[in-house]
Write an enzyme that holds these catalytic residues in place. Structure first.
Site, mmCIF file in Angstrom:
data_model
loop_
_atom_site.group_PDB
_atom_site.id
_atom_site.type_symbol
_atom_site.label_atom_id
_atom_site.label_comp_id
_atom_site.label_asym_id
_atom_site.label_seq_id
_atom_site.Cartn_x
_atom_site.Cartn_y
_atom_site.Cartn_z
ATOM 1 N N PHE A 1 20.163 46.798 83.504
ATOM 2 C CA PHE A 1 20.449 45.647 84.282
ATOM 3 C C PHE A 1 20.516 46.287 85.721
ATOM 4 O O PHE A 1 21.559 46.801 86.053
ATOM 5 C CB PHE A 1 21.645 44.706 83.725
ATOM 6 C CG PHE A 1 21.812 43.735 84.940
ATOM 7 C CD1 PHE A 1 21.009 42.540 84.872
ATOM 8 C CD2 PHE A 1 22.952 43.679 85.475
ATOM 9 C CE1 PHE A 1 21.262 41.592 85.616
ATOM 10 C CE2 PHE A 1 23.332 42.728 86.284
ATOM 11 C CZ PHE A 1 22.491 41.757 86.428
ATOM 12 N N TRP B 1 21.894 47.236 79.744
ATOM 13 C CA TRP B 1 21.304 46.100 79.126
ATOM 14 C C TRP B 1 21.833 45.809 77.753
ATOM 15 O O TRP B 1 21.583 46.364 76.795
ATOM 16 C CB TRP B 1 20.036 46.176 79.454
ATOM 17 C CG TRP B 1 19.076 44.868 79.127
ATOM 18 C CD1 TRP B 1 19.766 43.791 78.720
ATOM 19 C CD2 TRP B 1 17.877 44.539 79.203
ATOM 20 N NE1 TRP B 1 18.776 42.865 78.576
ATOM 21 C CE2 TRP B 1 17.481 43.381 79.005
ATOM 22 C CE3 TRP B 1 16.808 45.460 79.640
ATOM 23 C CZ2 TRP B 1 16.224 42.585 78.915
ATOM 24 C CZ3 TRP B 1 15.631 44.959 79.679
ATOM 25 C CH2 TRP B 1 15.198 43.501 79.332
ATOM 26 N N GLY C 1 22.588 39.427 74.533
ATOM 27 C CA GLY C 1 23.560 38.458 74.261
ATOM 28 C C GLY C 1 23.027 37.223 74.797
ATOM 29 O O GLY C 1 21.870 37.050 75.180
ATOM 30 N N ASP D 1 34.748 32.329 89.966
ATOM 31 C CA ASP D 1 33.848 31.547 89.686
ATOM 32 C C ASP D 1 33.488 31.488 87.793
ATOM 33 O O ASP D 1 32.648 32.052 87.671
ATOM 34 C CB ASP D 1 32.318 32.118 90.372
ATOM 35 C CG ASP D 1 31.208 31.103 90.090
ATOM 36 O OD1 ASP D 1 31.412 30.024 89.435
ATOM 37 O OD2 ASP D 1 30.139 31.619 90.431
#
Length: 257
Positions: free
Chosen positions: A32, A70, A73, A156
């Site tokens: 990722f 990576w 999920g 957030d």
């Protein structure tokens, strides 16, 4: 991205608001990638809060590319925010001294509620009349907020930022808005948006806190603040439907007594 990884890698956008995240795959290797992610990603990785950091590379233009493991999920469903593991991971974050130390090394100062209000008021869309009135109510409550409850906050805690892996590991991702602030900045929105009030006491028991009157007040303050922030953010982006959703949600929070 291709010139960083070399030939043979398949790269595709990972979505998100910024468009700076990518998936990369080469045979059995999966990464990722993100451009200019949070500068304290290494500490988050070491603490087990985000998937493992593999490497970091700085480009000639000053951009920084990070590569993380990576993981297979999915994001949490709204109803799953009641999971005790969510409360425990958030407590781990708020209680992490390494995270707090790193944030301070990066020059981060505590984000006080009066600073938050001033910044939001400066950017508030002129059409958001109800939100302007709610901001005024928050200003009136400032003297009742503590000014010594500081922790690293994610800022957030939307359910789509919680990643549950196939082997049951839970991560909190997307740390671009992280701040040193009152933990209620995370607790208020999470409990108001996702947990029925009848379940707050039990959720907070897993978090490790008592539902006092002071904590209730702080959580309401930050829940209202974050709801206004969301309505304004999407209004300024021209996403009227999402902005209206948050504006309507503001009506569901009881005013201060």
């Amino acid at each position: 991205m291709e010139h960083i990884l070399g030939s043979g890698w398949q790269i595709e956008p990972a979505g998100g608001v910024t468009g700076e995240a990518f998936f990369a795959k080469h045979q059995n290797d999966k990464l990722f990638l993100k451009r200019n992610s949070s500068p304290f990603l290494a500490v988050l990785s070491a603490e087990g809060i985000v998937p493992k950091l593999i490497w970091t590379k700085r480009l000639e233009n000053g951009d920084v590319i990070t590569a993380q493991k990576w993981v297979e999920g999915r994001v949490l469903e709204p109803r799953e925010m009641n999971n005790p593991d969510v409360a425990k991971l958030l407590k781990k974050i708020h209680g992490s001294q390494p995270l707090l130390t790193m944030m301070r090394r990066l020059g981060k100062k505590p984000l006080s509620p009066d600073t938050m209000l001033r910044q939001l008021a400066e950017r508030l869309h002129p059409d958001l009349k109800k939100e302007k009135a709610a901001l005024a109510a928050l200003y009136e409550q400032l003297p009742l907020l503590p000014d010594d409850q500081w922790a690293v906050c994610h800022s957030d805690v939307h359910h789509q930022n919680w990643l549950l892996t196939k082997d049951g590991r839970l991560y909190l991702i997307d740390w671009e808005q992280a701040a040193i602030s009152d933990p209620a900045l995370d607790l208020g929105p999470l409990l108001y948006w996702y947990i029925p009030e009848s379940g707050w006491e039990n959720w907070l028991r897993h978090y490790g806190a008592e539902l006092t009157d002071q904590l209730r007040h702080r959580m309401k303050w930050y829940a209202i603040y974050q709801t206004i922030w969301n309505a304004n953010f999407y209004k300024n982006k021209g996403e009227e439907e999402i902005s209206r959703f948050w504006s309507q949600y503001l009506d569901k929070i009881q005013p201060f007594s």
